[in-house]
Design a protein around this motif. Structure first.
Motif, PDB file in Angstrom:
ATOM      1  N   ASP A   1       0.985  -1.066   0.177  1.00 16.46           N
ATOM      2  CA  ASP A   1       0.075  -0.071   0.031  1.00 16.46           C
ATOM      3  C   ASP A   1       0.890   1.339   0.205  1.00 16.46           C
ATOM      4  N   GLY A   2       2.145   1.214  -0.034  1.00 17.01           N
ATOM      5  CA  GLY A   2       3.068   2.305  -0.119  1.00 17.01           C
ATOM      6  C   GLY A   2       3.720   2.839   1.176  1.00 17.01           C
ATOM      7  N   THR A   3       3.198   2.278   2.364  1.00 17.85           N
ATOM      8  CA  THR A   3       3.732   2.792   3.740  1.00 17.85           C
ATOM      9  C   THR A   3       4.933   2.145   3.673  1.00 17.85           C
ATOM     10  N   CYS A   4       5.802   2.945   4.489  1.00 17.03           N
ATOM     11  CA  CYS A   4       7.170   2.823   4.455  1.00 17.03           C
ATOM     12  C   CYS A   4       7.644   2.433   5.917  1.00 17.03           C
ATOM     13  N   ASP A   5       8.999   1.816   5.948  1.00 19.22           N
ATOM     14  CA  ASP A   5       9.736   1.568   6.997  1.00 19.22           C
ATOM     15  C   ASP A   5      11.279   1.725   7.072  1.00 19.22           C
ATOM     16  N   VAL A   6      11.780   2.030   7.756  1.00 19.86           N
ATOM     17  CA  VAL A   6      13.314   2.098   7.750  1.00 19.86           C
ATOM     18  C   VAL A   6      13.970   1.309   9.138  1.00 19.86           C
ATOM     19  N   SER A   7      14.399   0.369   9.082  1.00 19.16           N
ATOM     20  CA  SER A   7      14.770  -0.470  10.136  1.00 19.16           C
ATOM     21  C   SER A   7      16.447  -0.579  10.297  1.00 19.16           C
ATOM     22  N   PRO A   8      17.070  -0.467  11.588  1.00 23.14           N
ATOM     23  CA  PRO A   8      18.241  -0.508  11.828  1.00 23.14           C
ATOM     24  C   PRO A   8      18.684  -2.053  11.991  1.00 23.14           C
ATOM     25  N   LYS A   9      20.056  -2.531  11.411  1.00 25.79           N
ATOM     26  CA  LYS A   9      20.532  -3.812  11.437  1.00 25.79           C
ATOM     27  C   LYS A   9      22.004  -3.720  12.054  1.00 25.79           C
ATOM     28  N   GLY A  10      22.443  -4.045  13.074  1.00 26.58           N
ATOM     29  CA  GLY A  10      23.656  -4.010  13.467  1.00 26.58           C
ATOM     30  C   GLY A  10      24.260  -5.138  14.170  1.00 26.58           C
ATOM     31  N   ASP A  11      25.351  -5.317  13.869  1.00 24.06           N
ATOM     32  CA  ASP A  11      26.278  -6.643  14.342  1.00 24.06           C
ATOM     33  C   ASP A  11      27.636  -6.226  14.370  1.00 24.06           C
ATOM     34  N   PRO A  12      28.638  -7.083  14.744  1.00 20.39           N
ATOM     35  CA  PRO A  12      29.970  -7.062  14.501  1.00 20.39           C
ATOM     36  C   PRO A  12      30.148  -6.770  12.784  1.00 20.39           C
ATOM     37  N   ALA A  13      31.408  -5.858  12.622  1.00 19.27           N
ATOM     38  CA  ALA A  13      31.635  -5.452  11.179  1.00 19.27           C
ATOM     39  C   ALA A  13      31.784  -6.733  10.451  1.00 19.27           C
ATOM     40  N   GLY A  14      31.076  -6.585   9.284  1.00 18.20           N
ATOM     41  CA  GLY A  14      31.162  -7.843   8.330  1.00 18.20           C
ATOM     42  C   GLY A  14      29.991  -8.754   8.432  1.00 18.20           C
ATOM     43  N   PHE A  15      28.955  -8.173   9.165  1.00 19.95           N
ATOM     44  CA  PHE A  15      27.927  -9.035   9.307  1.00 19.95           C
ATOM     45  C   PHE A  15      26.997  -9.257   8.117  1.00 19.95           C
ATOM     46  N   ALA A  16      27.044  -8.279   7.315  1.00 19.28           N
ATOM     47  CA  ALA A  16      26.363  -8.544   5.861  1.00 19.28           C
ATOM     48  C   ALA A  16      27.549  -9.389   4.985  1.00 19.28           C
ATOM     49  N   LYS A  17      27.307 -10.540   4.691  1.00 21.51           N
ATOM     50  CA  LYS A  17      28.124 -11.536   4.029  1.00 21.51           C
ATOM     51  C   LYS A  17      28.016 -11.410   2.579  1.00 21.51           C
ATOM     52  N   VAL A  18      28.682 -11.135   1.617  1.00 23.23           N
ATOM     53  CA  VAL A  18      28.566 -11.212   0.306  1.00 23.23           C
ATOM     54  C   VAL A  18      28.693 -12.696  -0.399  1.00 23.23           C
ATOM     55  N   LEU A  19      27.823 -12.996  -0.987  1.00 23.48           N
ATOM     56  CA  LEU A  19      27.916 -14.425  -1.520  1.00 23.48           C
ATOM     57  C   LEU A  19      28.533 -14.444  -3.092  1.00 23.48           C
ATOM     58  N   ASP A  20      28.211 -13.369  -3.723  1.00 23.42           N
ATOM     59  CA  ASP A  20      28.943 -13.167  -5.131  1.00 23.42           C
ATOM     60  C   ASP A  20      28.773 -11.682  -5.374  1.00 23.42           C
ATOM     61  N   ASP A  21      29.136 -11.524  -6.675  1.00 21.07           N
ATOM     62  CA  ASP A  21      29.041 -10.004  -6.961  1.00 21.07           C
ATOM     63  C   ASP A  21      27.661  -9.293  -7.195  1.00 21.07           C
ATOM     64  N   THR A  22      26.662  -9.929  -7.164  1.00 22.07           N
ATOM     65  CA  THR A  22      25.311  -9.521  -7.187  1.00 22.07           C
ATOM     66  C   THR A  22      24.419  -9.925  -6.031  1.00 22.07           C
ATOM     67  N   THR A  23      24.954 -10.478  -5.043  1.00 19.99           N
ATOM     68  CA  THR A  23      24.134 -11.183  -3.929  1.00 19.99           C
ATOM     69  C   THR A  23      24.760 -10.937  -2.642  1.00 19.99           C
ATOM     70  N   LEU A  24      23.971 -10.444  -1.808  1.00 17.46           N
ATOM     71  CA  LEU A  24      24.462 -10.363  -0.355  1.00 17.46           C
ATOM     72  C   LEU A  24      23.429 -10.880   0.678  1.00 17.46           C
ATOM     73  N   VAL A  25      23.751 -11.172   1.986  1.00 18.64           N
ATOM     74  CA  VAL A  25      22.797 -11.628   2.930  1.00 18.64           C
ATOM     75  C   VAL A  25      23.191 -10.956   4.439  1.00 18.64           C
ATOM     76  N   ILE A  26      21.950 -10.536   4.969  1.00 19.39           N
ATOM     77  CA  ILE A  26      21.935  -9.902   6.213  1.00 19.39           C
ATOM     78  C   ILE A  26      21.285 -10.756   7.292  1.00 19.39           C
ATOM     79  N   PRO A  27      21.863 -11.256   8.109  1.00 23.37           N
ATOM     80  CA  PRO A  27      21.246 -12.193   9.359  1.00 23.37           C
ATOM     81  C   PRO A  27      20.442 -11.305  10.078  1.00 23.37           C
ATOM     82  N   ASP A  28      19.098 -11.940  10.518  1.00 25.61           N
ATOM     83  CA  ASP A  28      18.362 -11.218  11.634  1.00 25.61           C
ATOM     84  C   ASP A  28      18.905 -11.618  12.873  1.00 25.61           C
ATOM     85  N   ARG A  29      18.462 -10.927  13.985  1.00 26.51           N
ATOM     86  CA  ARG A  29      18.728 -11.131  15.357  1.00 26.51           C
ATOM     87  C   ARG A  29      17.532 -10.887  16.171  1.00 26.51           C
TER      88      ARG A  29
END
Length: 212
Positions: A58-86
């Motif tokens: 419906d167009g409603t928006c959200d901004v959510s912070p995600k934090g962890d030790p540096a490097g928590f966002a893992k690069v799988l390849d040059d077009t894909t990354l993954v962010i774990p949930d806590r």
């Protein structure tokens, strides 16, 4: 009392916007990439914080912070990354939005740096994958992760951070707003004594149950 907006001069077309801002430079237009460069990967290795922007069907928006030790966002390849949930409050506003609308905007920050890394793409929610073991922190293996297929990646200039003086400790004033306990007493947990809330949101609050 509602604000009277009748005298406001609103911009309603891209032409009107360009009259005020002008056109972007060739450099600004050309910095966007559809794949992750080595510099993007290095930035992600150093970043401990990401802001995730989503919108629902419906167009409603959200901004959510995600934090962890540096490097928590893992690069799988040059077009894909993954962010774990806590563990969190389980509202999962951004995740519910993604189920309806997969488009996401990510902003990765490195403390002390004025520039930032912006990544836009399409996201999926994963409940498991072979790489989940690599996302374990303090013995906690995530039960959910955000997979992002990169569509745009580019570095953003530092002007906002310079103007705000965000990283200058001499400008910090954490007492400028009411304490978390007082905010909760006024808006969320109105029937609980302030003294109990002050103990609950005390010095150890942010360290409790971060990964369980």
């Amino acid at each position: 009392m509602a604000t009277d907006t009748g005298a406001f001069e609103e911009i309603t077309t891209e032409g009107e916007l360009s009259e005020i801002l002008g056109e972007p430079t060739a450099v600004a237009l050309g910095k966007e990439r559809r794949t992750l460069h080595e510099h993007h990967a290095r930035w992600l290795e150093a970043s401990p914080l990401c802001l995730i922007s989503t919108s629902g069907a419906d167009g409603t928006c959200d901004v959510s912070p995600k934090g962890d030790p540096a490097g928590f966002a893992k690069v799988l390849d040059d077009t894909t990354l993954v962010i774990p949930d806590r563990p969190g409050n389980r509202r999962a506003d951004s995740f519910r939005n993604i189920l309806a609308n997969p488009h996401v905007g990510l902003l990765f920050l490195i403390p002390g740096r004025g520039d930032s890394l912006r990544i836009n793409g399409r996201a999926r929610l994963l409940r498991d994958a072979p790489f989940f073991d690599e996302l374990t922190v303090q013995g906690h293996r995530p039960t959910l992760a955000l997979l992002v297929e990169v569509e745009q990646a580019y570095f953003h200039c530092s002007r906002a951070f310079v103007r705000s003086a965000l990283w200058k400790p001499e400008t910090w004033n954490p007492e400028a707003a009411p304490s978390r306990a007082r905010i909760s007493k006024s808006l969320e947990r109105t029937h609980e004594p302030l003294e109990e809330l002050e103990r609950y949101y005390g010095p150890s609050y942010d360290e409790k149950n971060m990964y369980i």
